[in-house]
Design a protein around this motif. Structure first.
Motif, PDB file in Angstrom:
ATOM      1  N   TRP A 137     -31.022  41.865  15.080  1.00  0.00           N
ATOM      2  CA  TRP A 137     -32.132  40.954  14.773  1.00  0.00           C
ATOM      3  C   TRP A 137     -31.648  39.645  14.145  1.00  0.00           C
ATOM      4  O   TRP A 137     -32.357  38.639  14.158  1.00  0.00           O
ATOM      5  CB  TRP A 137     -33.113  41.623  13.813  1.00  0.00           C
ATOM      6  N   VAL A 138     -30.454  39.656  13.595  1.00  0.00           N
ATOM      7  CA  VAL A 138     -29.986  38.548  12.760  1.00  0.00           C
ATOM      8  C   VAL A 138     -29.410  37.391  13.562  1.00  0.00           C
ATOM      9  O   VAL A 138     -29.734  36.226  13.331  1.00  0.00           O
ATOM     10  CB  VAL A 138     -28.939  39.061  11.749  1.00  0.00           C
ATOM     11  N   SER A 139     -28.551  37.727  14.523  1.00  0.00           N
ATOM     12  CA  SER A 139     -27.769  36.696  15.192  1.00  0.00           C
ATOM     13  C   SER A 139     -28.446  36.133  16.434  1.00  0.00           C
ATOM     14  O   SER A 139     -28.798  36.886  17.346  1.00  0.00           O
ATOM     15  CB  SER A 139     -26.396  37.250  15.587  1.00  0.00           C
ATOM     16  N   LYS A 140     -28.609  34.821  16.465  1.00  0.00           N
ATOM     17  CA  LYS A 140     -29.000  34.136  17.697  1.00  0.00           C
ATOM     18  C   LYS A 140     -27.700  33.817  18.429  1.00  0.00           C
ATOM     19  O   LYS A 140     -27.174  32.709  18.354  1.00  0.00           O
ATOM     20  CB  LYS A 140     -29.786  32.864  17.385  1.00  0.00           C
ATOM     21  N   GLN A 141     -27.195  34.819  19.117  1.00  0.00           N
ATOM     22  CA  GLN A 141     -25.834  34.798  19.646  1.00  0.00           C
ATOM     23  C   GLN A 141     -25.539  33.544  20.463  1.00  0.00           C
ATOM     24  O   GLN A 141     -26.342  33.127  21.296  1.00  0.00           O
ATOM     25  CB  GLN A 141     -25.596  36.036  20.500  1.00  0.00           C
ATOM     26  N   SER A 142     -24.388  32.963  20.186  1.00  0.00           N
ATOM     27  CA  SER A 142     -23.848  31.772  20.858  1.00  0.00           C
ATOM     28  C   SER A 142     -24.459  30.462  20.364  1.00  0.00           C
ATOM     29  O   SER A 142     -24.016  29.383  20.773  1.00  0.00           O
ATOM     30  CB  SER A 142     -23.993  31.854  22.383  1.00  0.00           C
ATOM     31  N   SER A 143     -25.493  30.514  19.506  1.00  0.00           N
ATOM     32  CA  SER A 143     -26.074  29.277  18.975  1.00  0.00           C
ATOM     33  C   SER A 143     -25.241  28.774  17.801  1.00  0.00           C
ATOM     34  O   SER A 143     -24.537  29.548  17.146  1.00  0.00           O
ATOM     35  CB  SER A 143     -27.513  29.515  18.520  1.00  0.00           C
ATOM     36  N   LYS A 144     -25.315  27.488  17.516  1.00  0.00           N
ATOM     37  CA  LYS A 144     -24.553  26.893  16.420  1.00  0.00           C
ATOM     38  C   LYS A 144     -25.234  27.186  15.087  1.00  0.00           C
ATOM     39  O   LYS A 144     -26.458  27.116  14.977  1.00  0.00           O
ATOM     40  CB  LYS A 144     -24.419  25.385  16.613  1.00  0.00           C
ATOM     41  N   ILE A 145     -24.430  27.515  14.067  1.00  0.00           N
ATOM     42  CA  ILE A 145     -24.945  27.732  12.710  1.00  0.00           C
ATOM     43  C   ILE A 145     -24.103  26.920  11.738  1.00  0.00           C
ATOM     44  O   ILE A 145     -22.946  26.604  12.013  1.00  0.00           O
ATOM     45  CB  ILE A 145     -24.937  29.222  12.308  1.00  0.00           C
ATOM     46  N   SER A 146     -24.685  26.601  10.592  1.00  0.00           N
ATOM     47  CA  SER A 146     -24.005  25.720   9.644  1.00  0.00           C
ATOM     48  C   SER A 146     -22.964  26.453   8.807  1.00  0.00           C
ATOM     49  O   SER A 146     -21.966  25.859   8.399  1.00  0.00           O
ATOM     50  CB  SER A 146     -25.028  25.059   8.717  1.00  0.00           C
ATOM     51  N   ALA A 147     -23.183  27.746   8.520  1.00  0.00           N
ATOM     52  CA  ALA A 147     -22.258  28.487   7.667  1.00  0.00           C
ATOM     53  C   ALA A 147     -22.512  29.982   7.808  1.00  0.00           C
ATOM     54  O   ALA A 147     -23.594  30.406   8.227  1.00  0.00           O
ATOM     55  CB  ALA A 147     -22.423  28.065   6.200  1.00  0.00           C
ATOM     56  N   ARG A 148     -21.516  30.768   7.426  1.00  0.00           N
ATOM     57  CA  ARG A 148     -21.659  32.224   7.482  1.00  0.00           C
ATOM     58  C   ARG A 148     -22.781  32.704   6.556  1.00  0.00           C
ATOM     59  O   ARG A 148     -23.450  33.698   6.838  1.00  0.00           O
ATOM     60  CB  ARG A 148     -20.340  32.904   7.102  1.00  0.00           C
ATOM     61  N   GLN A 149     -22.990  31.979   5.469  1.00  0.00           N
ATOM     62  CA  GLN A 149     -24.030  32.365   4.521  1.00  0.00           C
ATOM     63  C   GLN A 149     -25.409  32.450   5.178  1.00  0.00           C
ATOM     64  O   GLN A 149     -26.274  33.201   4.737  1.00  0.00           O
ATOM     65  CB  GLN A 149     -24.071  31.372   3.347  1.00  0.00           C
TER      66      GLN A 149
END
Length: 213
Positions: A137-149
């Motif tokens: 449920w957490v990861s929008k796989q392959s999309s860009k994110i700003s940080a691991r947090q």
């Protein structure tokens, strides 16, 4: 430090002969998978590289885990919004590679990926550890994110949300079966004289060819 061009070794663990090949490649694959699973040399025997192609003809590879195989083909699960899923939607032709280097073996597969039914996906999803279900449920796989947090915060949010009861199947999470059109078995040999046999699908049977190394 030695040059990369100086790194080499001989392949001496085994050989492969036409006389011992079964008519059905899945029978040989099952035997090799069992030997890979039993080997202390491999930590991830079910890890396979899957190659897909985007709309511009650019190929991409990544590692996924094989979760089932049989007469229908090779099954894996993933986020349906991921890059691989988007590319499969555009072009279902894919290739798989099992790089069992420690056993001096490779299995290379070409075929077409087809989406699994929701019932098949749910049947597998409920067997996953709850932490893995939540992570889906957490990861929008392959999309860009700003940080691991960002991921960690979302995980804690979902963990609290699903703290009671079962974790539902995300609508964006699914799986594929790769129906093979060819399966190549590669066994390393001395002096680079490797054994390679290619099974090619021919209607209701398989044609077997020896390939030069």
């Amino acid at each position: 430090m030695s040059k990369l061009s100086d790194i080499r070794r001989e392949y001496t663990l085994g050989d492969l002969h036409r006389a011992v090949l079964p008519g059905d490649p899945m029978s040989l694959f099952s035997k090799w998978m069992e030997e890979a699973r039993d080997s202390a040399l491999l930590s991830d025997p079910t890890a396979m590289s899957i190659a897909t192609v985007d709309e511009n003809g650019q190929p991409f590879q990544r590692i996924v885990l094989l979760k089932r195989f049989g007469d229908e083909g090779f099954v894996f699960f993933t986020n349906l919004k991921s890059r691989k899923s988007q590319q499969i939607a555009h072009n279902g032709k894919v290739s798989l590679l099992f790089p069992w280097h420690s056993l001096e073996r490779q299995v290379a597969i070409t075929g077409e990926a087809e989406a699994l039914s929701t019932a098949e996906v749910l049947k597998y999803f409920i067997t996953r550890p709850k932490e893995s279900q939540i992570a889906a449920w957490v990861s929008k796989q392959s999309s860009k994110i700003s940080a691991r947090q960002v991921l960690e915060a979302k995980y804690e949010e979902m963990k609290a949300k699903f703290s009671q009861g079962e974790v539902p199947l995300p609508t964006f999470w699914g799986g594929y079966v790769v129906r093979p059109s060819s399966i190549e078995f590669w066994q390393g040999g001395e002096f680079r004289l490797h054994d390679r046999f290619l099974y090619t699908k021919a209607q209701s049977s398989w044609e077997i060819s020896r390939l030069a190394p």
